[in-house]
Design a protein around this motif. Structure first.
Motif, PDB file in Angstrom:
ATOM      1  N   PRO A 155       0.821  -1.226   0.000  1.00  0.00           N
ATOM      2  CA  PRO A 155       0.000   0.000   0.000  1.00  0.00           C
ATOM      3  C   PRO A 155       0.847   1.265   0.000  1.00  0.00           C
ATOM      4  O   PRO A 155       0.419   2.279  -0.575  1.00  0.00           O
ATOM      5  CB  PRO A 155      -0.824  -0.108   1.278  1.00  0.00           C
ATOM      6  CG  PRO A 155      -0.198  -1.159   2.078  1.00  0.00           C
ATOM      7  CD  PRO A 155       0.589  -2.023   1.175  1.00  0.00           C
ATOM      8  N   SER A 187       1.452   3.645   6.046  1.00  0.00           N
ATOM      9  CA  SER A 187       0.837   2.307   5.989  1.00  0.00           C
ATOM     10  C   SER A 187       1.151   1.494   7.249  1.00  0.00           C
ATOM     11  O   SER A 187       0.326   0.711   7.700  1.00  0.00           O
ATOM     12  CB  SER A 187       1.207   1.564   4.704  1.00  0.00           C
ATOM     13  OG  SER A 187       2.548   1.222   4.686  1.00  0.00           O
ATOM     14  N   THR A 190      -1.235   2.804   9.884  1.00  0.00           N
ATOM     15  CA  THR A 190      -2.592   2.308   9.617  1.00  0.00           C
ATOM     16  C   THR A 190      -2.712   0.845  10.024  1.00  0.00           C
ATOM     17  O   THR A 190      -3.720   0.407  10.584  1.00  0.00           O
ATOM     18  CB  THR A 190      -2.948   2.475   8.125  1.00  0.00           C
ATOM     19  OG1 THR A 190      -2.653   3.800   7.750  1.00  0.00           O
ATOM     20  CG2 THR A 190      -4.419   2.192   7.866  1.00  0.00           C
ATOM     21  N   TRP A 211      -7.580  -0.327   3.085  1.00  0.00           N
ATOM     22  CA  TRP A 211      -6.404  -0.668   3.886  1.00  0.00           C
ATOM     23  C   TRP A 211      -6.696  -0.713   5.392  1.00  0.00           C
ATOM     24  O   TRP A 211      -6.188  -1.569   6.115  1.00  0.00           O
ATOM     25  CB  TRP A 211      -5.277   0.319   3.571  1.00  0.00           C
ATOM     26  CG  TRP A 211      -4.010  -0.131   4.181  1.00  0.00           C
ATOM     27  CD1 TRP A 211      -3.230   0.567   5.025  1.00  0.00           C
ATOM     28  CD2 TRP A 211      -3.425  -1.410   4.035  1.00  0.00           C
ATOM     29  NE1 TRP A 211      -2.177  -0.196   5.421  1.00  0.00           N
ATOM     30  CE2 TRP A 211      -2.282  -1.419   4.830  1.00  0.00           C
ATOM     31  CE3 TRP A 211      -3.769  -2.548   3.308  1.00  0.00           C
ATOM     32  CZ2 TRP A 211      -1.468  -2.527   4.930  1.00  0.00           C
ATOM     33  CZ3 TRP A 211      -2.971  -3.654   3.400  1.00  0.00           C
ATOM     34  CH2 TRP A 211      -1.830  -3.639   4.209  1.00  0.00           C
TER      35      TRP A 211
END
Ligand code: GLU
Length: 363
Positions: A155, A187, A190, A211
Protein backbone atom coordinates in the motif's frame (compact mmCIF):
# COMPACT_ATOMS: atom_id res chain seq x y z
CA UNK A 1 15.78 -64.75 47.80
CA UNK A 2 12.44 -63.71 49.22
CA UNK A 3 11.64 -63.52 52.88
CA UNK A 4 9.15 -65.83 54.54
CA UNK A 5 6.16 -64.38 56.34
CA UNK A 6 3.91 -66.80 58.20
CA UNK A 7 0.24 -66.09 57.78
CA UNK A 8 -0.62 -67.52 61.16
CA UNK A 9 -0.98 -64.10 62.82
CA UNK A 10 -4.22 -63.73 60.88
CA UNK A 11 -7.33 -63.93 63.11
CA UNK A 12 -9.42 -67.02 62.45
CA UNK A 13 -12.23 -66.36 59.96
CA UNK A 14 -15.57 -67.14 61.64
CA UNK A 15 -17.31 -69.05 58.81
CA UNK A 16 -15.23 -72.14 58.21
CA UNK A 17 -16.01 -74.34 55.28
CA UNK A 18 -16.71 -77.94 56.41
CA UNK A 19 -14.06 -79.15 53.98
CA UNK A 20 -11.53 -76.84 55.67
CA UNK A 21 -11.72 -78.73 58.93
CA UNK A 22 -10.96 -81.95 57.13
CA UNK A 23 -8.06 -80.37 55.22
CA UNK A 24 -6.68 -78.59 58.24
CA UNK A 25 -6.32 -81.84 60.15
CA UNK A 26 -3.84 -82.89 57.46
CA UNK A 27 -2.23 -79.40 58.03
CA UNK A 28 -1.70 -78.63 54.40
CA UNK A 29 0.46 -75.53 53.99
CA UNK A 30 0.53 -73.72 50.66
CA UNK A 31 3.53 -71.59 49.84
CA UNK A 32 2.40 -68.39 48.15
CA UNK A 33 4.81 -66.08 46.30
CA UNK A 34 3.86 -62.41 46.36
CA UNK A 35 5.35 -58.95 46.04
CA UNK A 36 4.57 -55.56 47.54
CA UNK A 37 2.37 -53.49 45.21
CA UNK A 38 -0.20 -51.34 47.04
CA UNK A 39 -3.18 -51.65 47.28
CA UNK A 40 -2.94 -55.31 46.20
CA UNK A 41 -0.14 -56.23 48.58
CA UNK A 42 0.84 -53.85 51.38
CA UNK A 43 3.51 -54.57 53.96
CA UNK A 44 2.86 -52.91 57.32
CA UNK A 45 5.02 -53.78 60.30
CA UNK A 46 6.11 -57.05 58.69
CA UNK A 47 2.48 -57.98 58.17
CA UNK A 48 0.86 -58.32 54.77
CA UNK A 49 -2.50 -56.80 53.86
CA UNK A 50 -4.11 -55.60 50.65
CA UNK A 51 -6.77 -56.74 48.20
CA UNK A 52 -4.83 -59.75 46.84
CA UNK A 53 -3.74 -60.87 50.31
CA UNK A 54 -7.30 -60.62 51.65
CA UNK A 55 -8.59 -62.46 48.58
CA UNK A 56 -6.01 -65.20 48.98
CA UNK A 57 -6.83 -65.58 52.69
CA UNK A 58 -10.48 -66.02 51.79
CA UNK A 59 -9.57 -68.60 49.13
CA UNK A 60 -7.29 -70.44 51.59
CA UNK A 61 -10.12 -70.44 54.08
CA UNK A 62 -12.47 -71.90 51.46
CA UNK A 63 -9.90 -74.55 50.61
CA UNK A 64 -9.08 -75.18 54.26
CA UNK A 65 -5.35 -74.70 53.85
CA UNK A 66 -2.69 -72.76 55.71
CA UNK A 67 -0.46 -70.23 53.99
CA UNK A 68 3.18 -69.22 54.06
CA UNK A 69 3.98 -66.11 52.05
CA UNK A 70 7.27 -65.68 50.18
CA UNK A 71 7.78 -61.99 49.38
CA UNK A 72 9.74 -61.35 46.19
CA UNK A 73 11.32 -58.02 45.18
CA UNK A 74 9.79 -57.82 41.70
CA UNK A 75 7.27 -59.53 39.44
CA UNK A 76 9.91 -61.41 37.43
CA UNK A 77 11.29 -63.06 40.54
CA UNK A 78 7.77 -63.85 41.69
CA UNK A 79 7.13 -65.64 38.38
CA UNK A 80 10.47 -67.47 38.55
CA UNK A 81 9.73 -68.68 42.09
CA UNK A 82 6.44 -70.14 40.86
CA UNK A 83 7.89 -71.59 37.68
CA UNK A 84 10.69 -73.32 39.58
CA UNK A 85 8.05 -74.65 42.03
CA UNK A 86 9.75 -73.00 45.01
CA UNK A 87 6.24 -71.68 45.67
CA UNK A 88 2.93 -73.44 44.96
CA UNK A 89 1.39 -70.35 43.41
CA UNK A 90 1.74 -66.57 43.18
CA UNK A 91 -0.65 -63.67 43.84
CA UNK A 92 -0.07 -59.92 43.72
CA UNK A 93 -1.03 -57.76 40.69
CA UNK A 94 0.18 -60.25 38.12
CA UNK A 95 -1.14 -59.57 34.62
CA UNK A 96 -2.16 -62.53 32.47
CA UNK A 97 -0.11 -62.24 29.26
CA UNK A 98 0.35 -64.59 26.30
CA UNK A 99 4.09 -64.65 26.95
CA UNK A 100 3.71 -65.69 30.60
CA UNK A 101 1.02 -68.18 29.64
CA UNK A 102 3.60 -70.13 27.60
CA UNK A 103 5.38 -71.30 30.74
CA UNK A 104 2.84 -70.74 33.53
CA UNK A 105 -0.83 -71.30 34.25
CA UNK A 106 -3.30 -68.68 35.49
CA UNK A 107 -6.51 -68.79 37.50
CA UNK A 108 -9.66 -67.10 36.28
CA UNK A 109 -9.18 -63.31 36.26
CA UNK A 110 -9.30 -61.84 39.77
CA UNK A 111 -9.55 -58.20 38.64
CA UNK A 112 -9.75 -56.14 35.46
CA UNK A 113 -6.92 -53.66 35.16
CA UNK A 114 -4.92 -51.79 32.53
CA UNK A 115 -2.07 -49.36 32.05
CA UNK A 116 -2.32 -45.66 32.74
CA UNK A 117 -0.05 -42.62 33.08
CA UNK A 118 0.75 -40.71 36.28
CA UNK A 119 2.30 -37.22 36.18
CA UNK A 120 3.22 -34.55 38.72
CA UNK A 121 0.75 -31.80 39.62
CA UNK A 122 2.47 -28.76 38.14
CA UNK A 123 1.56 -25.29 39.43
CA UNK A 124 -1.07 -23.56 37.30
CA UNK A 125 0.34 -22.89 33.86
CA UNK A 126 1.49 -19.32 33.30
CA UNK A 127 3.40 -17.50 30.57
CA UNK A 128 6.95 -17.14 31.82
CA UNK A 129 9.22 -14.41 30.37
CA UNK A 130 11.25 -17.24 28.82
CA UNK A 131 8.26 -18.63 26.93
CA UNK A 132 7.41 -15.12 25.64
CA UNK A 133 11.02 -14.75 24.42
CA UNK A 134 10.74 -18.11 22.70
CA UNK A 135 7.77 -16.84 20.69
CA UNK A 136 10.10 -14.35 18.97
CA UNK A 137 12.17 -17.23 17.66
CA UNK A 138 9.25 -19.31 16.48
CA UNK A 139 8.82 -19.80 12.70
CA UNK A 140 5.18 -18.71 13.02
CA UNK A 141 6.23 -15.25 14.15
CA UNK A 142 8.72 -14.84 11.31
CA UNK A 143 5.91 -15.66 8.91
CA UNK A 144 3.74 -12.96 10.49
CA UNK A 145 6.61 -10.47 10.19
CA UNK A 146 7.03 -11.34 6.49
CA UNK A 147 3.32 -10.72 5.86
CA UNK A 148 3.61 -7.45 7.81
CA UNK A 149 6.49 -6.15 5.66
CA UNK A 150 4.52 -6.94 2.47
CA UNK A 151 1.43 -5.29 3.93
CA UNK A 152 3.46 -2.12 4.57
CA UNK A 153 5.33 -2.01 1.26
CA UNK A 154 2.45 -2.71 -1.16
CA UNK A 155 0.00 0.00 0.00
CA UNK A 156 2.90 2.43 0.60
CA UNK A 157 3.80 2.18 -3.07
CA UNK A 158 0.21 2.54 -4.23
CA UNK A 159 -0.34 5.59 -2.04
CA UNK A 160 2.99 7.15 -3.05
CA UNK A 161 2.12 6.64 -6.74
CA UNK A 162 -1.37 8.15 -6.33
CA UNK A 163 -0.34 11.02 -4.04
CA UNK A 164 2.89 12.11 -5.74
CA UNK A 165 0.99 14.14 -8.42
CA UNK A 166 -1.08 15.95 -5.83
CA UNK A 167 0.87 18.95 -4.47
CA UNK A 168 -1.62 19.39 -1.58
CA UNK A 169 -1.41 15.70 -0.88
CA UNK A 170 -0.14 13.82 2.12
CA UNK A 171 3.47 13.66 0.93
CA UNK A 172 5.64 16.66 1.78
CA UNK A 173 8.24 15.46 -0.76
CA UNK A 174 6.96 13.64 -3.85
CA UNK A 175 10.31 12.13 -4.94
CA UNK A 176 10.59 8.35 -4.46
CA UNK A 177 13.01 9.00 -1.61
CA UNK A 178 12.01 10.33 0.89
CA UNK A 179 8.33 10.19 -0.28
CA UNK A 180 8.20 6.41 0.03
CA UNK A 181 9.40 6.59 3.65
CA UNK A 182 6.51 8.85 4.51
CA UNK A 183 4.12 6.49 2.67
CA UNK A 184 5.59 3.50 4.53
CA UNK A 185 5.13 5.33 7.82
CA UNK A 186 1.49 5.94 6.93
CA UNK A 187 0.84 2.31 5.99
CA UNK A 188 2.66 1.00 9.10
CA UNK A 189 0.64 3.38 11.31
CA UNK A 190 -2.59 2.31 9.62
CA UNK A 191 -1.63 -1.34 10.07
CA UNK A 192 -1.30 -0.69 13.77
CA UNK A 193 -4.67 1.17 13.57
CA UNK A 194 -2.89 4.39 14.58
CA UNK A 195 -2.97 6.50 11.38
CA UNK A 196 -2.69 10.22 12.15
CA UNK A 197 -2.95 11.58 8.60
CA UNK A 198 -4.95 10.70 5.51
CA UNK A 199 -4.12 10.76 1.81
CA UNK A 200 -5.90 13.57 -0.03
CA UNK A 201 -6.80 12.27 -3.54
CA UNK A 202 -10.08 10.41 -3.95
CA UNK A 203 -8.44 7.24 -5.34
CA UNK A 204 -5.93 7.03 -2.53
CA UNK A 205 -8.70 7.55 0.05
CA UNK A 206 -10.53 4.54 -1.37
CA UNK A 207 -7.31 2.56 -1.03
CA UNK A 208 -6.87 3.94 2.51
CA UNK A 209 -10.32 2.77 3.61
CA UNK A 210 -9.76 -0.72 2.17
CA UNK A 211 -6.40 -0.67 3.89
CA UNK A 212 -7.89 0.20 7.27
CA UNK A 213 -10.15 -2.86 7.14
CA UNK A 214 -7.25 -5.06 6.03
CA UNK A 215 -5.35 -3.81 9.09
CA UNK A 216 -8.10 -4.89 11.45
CA UNK A 217 -7.96 -8.40 9.97
CA UNK A 218 -4.18 -8.39 10.22
CA UNK A 219 -4.21 -7.44 13.92
CA UNK A 220 -6.59 -10.34 14.60
CA UNK A 221 -4.29 -12.68 12.64
CA UNK A 222 -1.25 -11.41 14.56
CA UNK A 223 -2.94 -11.91 17.95
CA UNK A 224 -4.08 -15.41 16.98
CA UNK A 225 -0.58 -16.42 15.86
CA UNK A 226 1.13 -15.22 19.03
CA UNK A 227 -1.52 -16.83 21.27
CA UNK A 228 -1.31 -20.12 19.39
CA UNK A 229 2.46 -20.36 19.57
CA UNK A 230 2.39 -19.57 23.30
CA UNK A 231 -0.25 -22.27 23.85
CA UNK A 232 1.66 -24.83 21.79
CA UNK A 233 4.77 -24.13 23.84
CA UNK A 234 2.81 -24.64 27.03
CA UNK A 235 1.55 -28.01 25.79
CA UNK A 236 4.77 -29.22 24.23
CA UNK A 237 6.87 -31.24 26.67
CA UNK A 238 3.90 -32.18 28.79
CA UNK A 239 2.39 -35.66 28.73
CA UNK A 240 -1.32 -35.93 28.10
CA UNK A 241 -1.67 -39.47 26.77
CA UNK A 242 0.20 -42.55 25.53
CA UNK A 243 1.05 -40.82 22.23
CA UNK A 244 3.28 -38.38 24.18
CA UNK A 245 5.42 -41.12 25.79
CA UNK A 246 8.09 -41.73 23.10
CA UNK A 247 11.45 -40.18 24.08
CA UNK A 248 10.21 -39.22 27.56
CA UNK A 249 11.79 -40.51 30.79
CA UNK A 250 9.18 -42.88 32.16
CA UNK A 251 9.49 -44.80 35.44
CA UNK A 252 7.91 -48.18 36.12
CA UNK A 253 8.71 -51.51 37.79
CA UNK A 254 11.26 -54.02 36.53
CA UNK A 255 9.84 -56.87 34.46
CA UNK A 256 6.31 -55.41 34.39
CA UNK A 257 3.99 -55.33 31.39
CA UNK A 258 4.43 -51.53 31.51
CA UNK A 259 8.20 -51.88 31.07
CA UNK A 260 7.61 -54.04 27.97
CA UNK A 261 5.07 -51.56 26.58
CA UNK A 262 7.39 -48.58 27.14
CA UNK A 263 10.39 -50.29 25.54
CA UNK A 264 8.24 -51.12 22.48
CA UNK A 265 7.12 -47.48 22.24
CA UNK A 266 10.60 -45.91 22.43
CA UNK A 267 10.28 -44.30 25.83
CA UNK A 268 13.39 -43.91 27.99
CA UNK A 269 12.42 -46.53 30.60
CA UNK A 270 13.57 -46.24 34.21
CA UNK A 271 12.92 -49.59 35.91
CA UNK A 272 12.72 -49.97 39.69
CA UNK A 273 11.96 -53.07 41.79
CA UNK A 274 9.24 -51.31 43.83
CA UNK A 275 6.56 -49.02 42.46
CA UNK A 276 7.25 -46.61 45.38
CA UNK A 277 10.68 -45.97 43.91
CA UNK A 278 9.08 -45.03 40.58
CA UNK A 279 6.83 -42.52 42.42
CA UNK A 280 9.90 -41.04 44.13
CA UNK A 281 11.69 -40.66 40.77
CA UNK A 282 8.63 -38.80 39.45
CA UNK A 283 8.42 -36.47 42.46
CA UNK A 284 12.16 -35.77 42.29
CA UNK A 285 11.79 -34.92 38.58
CA UNK A 286 14.11 -37.73 37.55
CA UNK A 287 11.19 -39.07 35.51
CA UNK A 288 8.57 -37.21 33.45
CA UNK A 289 5.84 -39.79 34.15
CA UNK A 290 5.09 -43.17 35.70
CA UNK A 291 3.32 -45.77 33.57
CA UNK A 292 1.81 -48.61 35.54
CA UNK A 293 -1.35 -50.49 36.42
CA UNK A 294 -4.29 -48.08 36.68
CA UNK A 295 -5.72 -49.27 40.06
CA UNK A 296 -2.26 -49.00 41.62
CA UNK A 297 -1.75 -45.46 40.31
CA UNK A 298 -5.28 -44.35 41.31
CA UNK A 299 -4.73 -45.66 44.82
CA UNK A 300 -1.46 -43.74 45.17
CA UNK A 301 -2.95 -40.56 43.65
CA UNK A 302 -5.83 -40.72 46.15
CA UNK A 303 -3.68 -41.57 49.18
CA UNK A 304 0.02 -40.77 49.68
CA UNK A 305 0.32 -38.90 46.39
CA UNK A 306 -2.73 -36.70 46.94
CA UNK A 307 -2.00 -33.11 45.86
CA UNK A 308 1.30 -34.15 44.28
CA UNK A 309 0.35 -36.34 41.32
CA UNK A 310 -2.58 -37.19 39.07
CA UNK A 311 -3.36 -39.65 36.29
CA UNK A 312 -3.74 -38.43 32.70
CA UNK A 313 -5.28 -39.99 29.60
CA UNK A 314 -7.29 -43.17 29.34
CA UNK A 315 -6.52 -46.71 30.49
CA UNK A 316 -4.75 -47.55 27.26
CA UNK A 317 -3.98 -51.25 27.57
CA UNK A 318 -6.52 -53.50 29.22
CA UNK A 319 -5.15 -56.39 31.28
CA UNK A 320 -6.54 -58.91 33.76
CA UNK A 321 -4.86 -60.06 36.94
CA UNK A 322 -4.72 -63.74 37.79
CA UNK A 323 -3.28 -66.10 40.36
CA UNK A 324 -0.26 -67.76 38.78
CA UNK A 325 0.57 -71.49 38.99
CA UNK A 326 3.36 -73.69 37.70
CA UNK A 327 2.13 -75.91 34.83
CA UNK A 328 -0.14 -78.78 35.94
CA UNK A 329 -0.52 -77.43 39.44
CA UNK A 330 -2.59 -79.69 41.74
CA UNK A 331 -4.08 -76.53 43.31
CA UNK A 332 -5.41 -74.78 40.23
CA UNK A 333 -8.86 -76.37 40.15
CA UNK A 334 -9.52 -75.92 43.87
CA UNK A 335 -8.41 -72.27 43.73
CA UNK A 336 -10.69 -71.53 40.76
CA UNK A 337 -13.58 -73.24 42.49
CA UNK A 338 -13.01 -71.21 45.68
CA UNK A 339 -12.76 -68.02 43.62
CA UNK A 340 -16.15 -68.71 42.02
CA UNK A 341 -17.69 -69.45 45.42
CA UNK A 342 -16.37 -66.14 46.77
CA UNK A 343 -17.91 -64.29 43.84
CA UNK A 344 -21.23 -66.05 44.38
CA UNK A 345 -21.42 -65.56 48.14
CA UNK A 346 -20.54 -61.83 48.03
CA UNK A 347 -17.14 -62.08 49.74
CA UNK A 348 -15.36 -60.97 46.59
CA UNK A 349 -17.61 -57.88 46.32
CA UNK A 350 -17.00 -57.01 49.99
CA UNK A 351 -13.24 -57.16 49.45
CA UNK A 352 -13.51 -55.12 46.27
CA UNK A 353 -15.54 -52.44 48.08
CA UNK A 354 -13.14 -52.44 51.02
CA UNK A 355 -10.10 -51.72 48.85
CA UNK A 356 -11.44 -49.83 45.87
CA UNK A 357 -14.63 -48.07 46.86
CA UNK A 358 -14.42 -46.80 50.41
CA UNK A 359 -10.62 -46.28 50.47
CA UNK A 360 -10.22 -44.61 47.14
CA UNK A 361 -12.40 -41.51 46.60
CA UNK A 362 -11.61 -41.58 42.86
CA UNK A 363 -13.35 -44.87 42.27
N1 GLU B 1 0.62 -55.97 36.42
C1 GLU B 1 2.04 -55.84 36.36
C2 GLU B 1 2.63 -57.05 35.67
O1 GLU B 1 2.13 -58.13 35.89
C3 GLU B 1 2.59 -55.68 37.76
C4 GLU B 1 4.06 -55.60 37.81
C5 GLU B 1 4.62 -55.47 39.21
O2 GLU B 1 4.06 -56.05 40.16
O3 GLU B 1 5.64 -54.80 39.32
O4 GLU B 1 3.55 -56.94 34.91
Amino acid sequence: MGCLLPATAQPATPSVNPRSVEARSSAKVIKVATRVVPPFVIEENKRLTGFSIDLWRSIANEMGVQTTFVVQPDVNQLLQTVQSRQADLGIAAVSITSDRYKSLDFSQPILESGLQILVRDESASHFSPLSIMAVFFSPALWQVLGVMVLLILIPAHIIWWLERRNPQGMLSNTAYFPGIFQACWWSAATLATQADEMPKSAASRVIAVIWMFTSVVFVAYFTATVTTSLTIQQLRGTINGPEDLPNKRVATTAGSTSAVYLAEHNAEVLEFPRIDEAYTALLQKKADAVVFDSPVLLYYAAQAGRGKVHTVGPVFRRESYGIVFPPNSPHEKAVNEALLTLRENGTYQDLYDKWFTSKSPQD
